[in-house]
Design a protein around this motif. Structure first.
Motif, short mmCIF file in Angstrom:
data_model
loop_
_atom_site.label_atom_id
_atom_site.label_comp_id
_atom_site.label_asym_id
_atom_site.label_seq_id
_atom_site.Cartn_x
_atom_site.Cartn_y
_atom_site.Cartn_z
N LEU A 424 0.84 -1.19 0.00
CA LEU A 424 0.00 0.00 0.00
C LEU A 424 0.88 1.24 0.00
O LEU A 424 1.93 1.26 0.63
CB LEU A 424 -0.91 0.03 1.23
N VAL A 425 0.43 2.29 -0.70
CA VAL A 425 1.17 3.55 -0.73
C VAL A 425 0.73 4.45 0.41
O VAL A 425 1.52 4.94 1.20
CB VAL A 425 1.00 4.25 -2.08
N GLN A 426 -0.57 4.71 0.50
CA GLN A 426 -1.08 5.56 1.57
C GLN A 426 -2.55 5.22 1.79
O GLN A 426 -3.22 4.65 0.93
CB GLN A 426 -0.93 7.03 1.23
N LEU A 427 -3.05 5.61 2.96
CA LEU A 427 -4.45 5.36 3.28
C LEU A 427 -5.32 6.44 2.65
O LEU A 427 -4.89 7.57 2.47
CB LEU A 427 -4.65 5.35 4.80
N PRO A 428 -6.57 6.09 2.32
CA PRO A 428 -7.48 7.09 1.74
C PRO A 428 -7.73 8.23 2.72
O PRO A 428 -7.65 8.07 3.94
CB PRO A 428 -8.76 6.29 1.47
N ARG A 429 -8.10 9.37 2.16
CA ARG A 429 -8.33 10.55 2.98
C ARG A 429 -9.80 10.71 3.36
O ARG A 429 -10.30 11.80 3.57
CB ARG A 429 -7.88 11.80 2.22
N PHE A 430 -10.53 9.60 3.46
CA PHE A 430 -11.92 9.66 3.84
C PHE A 430 -12.19 8.53 4.81
O PHE A 430 -11.50 7.53 4.85
CB PHE A 430 -12.85 9.54 2.63
N SER A 431 -13.22 8.67 5.59
CA SER A 431 -13.59 7.64 6.57
C SER A 431 -14.49 6.62 5.93
O SER A 431 -15.05 6.82 4.85
CB SER A 431 -14.30 8.28 7.77
N LYS A 432 -14.70 5.50 6.64
CA LYS A 432 -15.59 4.47 6.14
C LYS A 432 -17.03 5.01 6.04
O LYS A 432 -17.76 4.68 5.14
CB LYS A 432 -15.55 3.25 7.06
N LYS A 433 -17.40 5.84 6.99
CA LYS A 433 -18.76 6.40 6.98
C LYS A 433 -18.95 7.28 5.75
O LYS A 433 -19.97 7.22 5.06
CB LYS A 433 -19.00 7.19 8.24
N ALA A 434 -17.97 8.12 5.47
CA ALA A 434 -18.09 9.01 4.30
C ALA A 434 -18.11 8.22 3.01
O ALA A 434 -18.84 8.54 2.08
CB ALA A 434 -16.92 10.00 4.30
N ALA A 435 -17.30 7.14 2.96
CA ALA A 435 -17.28 6.32 1.74
C ALA A 435 -18.61 5.66 1.51
O ALA A 435 -19.10 5.52 0.40
CB ALA A 435 -16.18 5.27 1.85
N THR A 436 -19.26 5.21 2.59
CA THR A 436 -20.56 4.59 2.46
C THR A 436 -21.61 5.58 1.99
O THR A 436 -22.45 5.28 1.14
CB THR A 436 -20.98 3.99 3.81
#
Length: 436
Positions: A424-436
């Motif tokens: 992995l390069v980096q983690l996404p800049r959004f939360s699981k709640k926002a992605a849902t």
């Protein structure tokens, strides 16, 4: 704990706290064992090994931490798995913040899910290839479902590869997701030379069939400028996480964008020319070819030290080839196929020359049950082709494009540079709640 090993010719079973011993005389044939153990009882099972320097009568396993942090590789070798004489091997390479926990969870739970399915749908090992294929697909699907629902293990941006080999009698059944690999050492029918046969396909994002599926699901596939040889999977709206494989357990941030946990399934019919199987994580294959790995195993002083011997060789190669990179974790399972105990007919005593055999020389039996595809996660329709080679005893899924996919030195300081390849390069800049 967990390193209980059955003695030669004897199967030791634990029931109600008492050992009962039974002579193993059926040479790997028979009916399925009557009970699936619980995960909390795995440490009581004889013949199941998973820790460093583990070994059985005809095998060895070993793992070594790299220089990226905690060791995220896990491995297992389980003798008398399901059937007397059956052997299950597996290597699991975790990635992401919780990757080490995901890999260990898969190591423990996946074999039990395979056993559970077999208890429901198969009572003996003389079953059709399609039955075994369905068993592996069901087990992998159930494993990923459990990871998604796990109350404490966060697999949103963490995951694991898996390569598993089940030996029953004279047949190998194999499945894999990610880029961990299984390689067979066999002898050429004509020359008698040893050959390296890659049994699984490294499921990288740049494989045309994988890239097509990912792009169809709005995921993106490209490599970074400073590592053009490493294709990665990216979210459609963020340059993250940059997963360096097309299939994996976990990684639920990408499961809506083309990354799947459906395994590729393979079968190999053994002959007396087949010598041993190596399962290893990409920390080994990044620096050693199939040919080199098998050459190292055959030169191991003993069978019981073969896995460690290969890991130590990979460590030396990391230091030599990539002195400014952080070495990856390495895990190896080595299973000898002739049934001889360490010291008897040890292939390390033979001087052999090894040639490479591509997975393109193998062929696949496509599913015969149309409803079977509904058990899998959505994938694109593929074209299948038959490839003939020196050994056509293996059935494997191949796309039309033909793409396949050491001892620590405390004085050595070349690893203070950059990491060569991260999953992995980096983690996404959004939360699981926002992605849902």
């Amino acid at each position: 704990m967990g390193n209980c090993v059955a003695s030669t010719g004897t199967v030791i079973c634990t029931k109600n706290g008492a050992d009962r011993r039974k002579q193993n005389t059926n040479n790997g044939k028979g009916s399925l064992r009557s009970k699936v153990p619980k995960e909390e009882h795995l440490h009581l099972i004889p013949g199941r090994i998973f820790s460093n320097d583990g070994r059985t009568r005809t095998s060895s396993i070993f793992t070594q931490q790299g220089r990226k942090g905690i060791n995220q590789d896990a491995m297992i070798l389980w003798e008398d798995f399901g059937f007397e004489g059956g052997v299950l091997c597996g290597v699991f390479d975790g990635h992401g913040p919780q990757g080490h926990l995901v890999a260990r969870k898969v190591r423990d739970a996946l074999p039990l899910k395979l056993l559970s399915y077999l208890h429901k749908h198969g009572k003996n090992q003389e079953q059709l290839v399609s039955t075994w294929r369905r068993a592996f697909v069901k087990a992998y699907k159930a494993m990923d479902k459990d990871l998604r629902a796990h109350p404490t293990l966060d697999c949103f941006c963490s995951g694991s590869t898996a390569v598993t080999v089940l030996k029953l009698g004279s047949t190998l059944f194999m499945s894999n997701i990610g880029d961990s690999r299984a390689v067979l050492c066999s002898k050429d029918e004509n020359s008698g030379d040893a050959i390296a046969v890659q049994l699984t396909v490294d499921l990288k994002p740049d494989l045309p069939r994988e890239a097509e599926r990912i792009k169809r699901c709005r995921g993106r596939v490209f490599a970074l400028q400073d590592e053009p040889e490493v294709p990665r999977v990216w979210l459609p709206f963020d340059d993250a996480p940059g997963l360096a494989m097309a299939r994996a357990f976990g990684d639920f941030c990408l499961k809506d964008y083309g990354v799947i946990s459906v395994p590729e399934f393979f079968q190999w019919t053994l002959t007396d020319k087949d010598q041993f199987v190596i399962l290893a994580s990409d920390g080994v294959w990044d620096v050693l070819s199939n040919k080199e790995a098998i050459d190292i195993i055959t030169s191991s002083p003993t069978r019981s030290s073969a896995a460690k011997f290969l890991v130590e060789a990979a460590t030396r190669e990391w230091k030599s080839k990539y002195p400014t990179s952080k070495m990856d974790d390495c895990a190896v399972v080595c299973l000898y196929l002739d049934g001889n105990v360490d010291g008897n007919a040890d292939p390390g005593n033979d001087s052999i020359v090894i040639n490479s055999v591509s997975v393109d020389n193998l062929h696949f039996e496509s599913p015969t049950n149309e409803n079977e595809e509904t058990d899998q996660e959505p994938t694109l329709t593929r074209n299948y082709t038959v490839r003939s080679g020196g050994n056509t005893k293996m059935q494997v899924l191949v796309a039309e494009d033909g793409t396949n996919g050491a001892v620590e030195d405390e004085n050595w300081s070349g690893l203070e540079g950059v990491t060569r390849v991260n999953s992995l390069v980096q983690l996404p800049r959004f939360s699981k709640k926002a992605a849902t």
